[in-house]
Design an enzyme around this catalytic site. Sequence first.
Site: not given
Length: 174
Positions: A137-138
């Site tokens: 989950p950048c």
Amino acid sequence: MAFALFSTAFGTCGIAWNERGLSRFHLPEETGGLLALRLAAAAGERVAEEDAPAWVRGAIARVRGHLKGELQDFSDLPVDWSLVSAFQKAVYLRAQAIRPGAEASYGEIARGLALGPESARAVGAALAANPWPLVVPCHRVVSASGRMTGFSAPGGVRTKARLLALEGAELLSE
């Protein structure tokens, strides 16, 4: 390697895999055709969703749920870490530790890796090359001031803000 396209509340996503795990994940492009071309170039053969291995079908179901607001933790999904450097893997594992609705800064990730604040740019570069956005989950990584900064997935910062809002994160307005 193989890939499949699948519909979600956000649009058509793509997932690719090999014998080691996920090799790519793509959030929706402007068109499904563009997404199919990108995945075909990187992952080879397209298969129908129903013909994907059971673990891939399970991942698809979880992505669909997440993008409908049924928040998921994807850190248990197998990914092919051989596709990234040791530094990228370390950054991605830190990003996976950020829970839905929470955020961390590039500098916080650098400090978590025992690096100085000057390494925040290197963290950003690693996240920009993330082959598994959402799974890694950048989008939960923001600037030190909490502002939305670049997001390399289709839709850029707009998609990042949409994902964070879906997850209940507190967003700063200008």
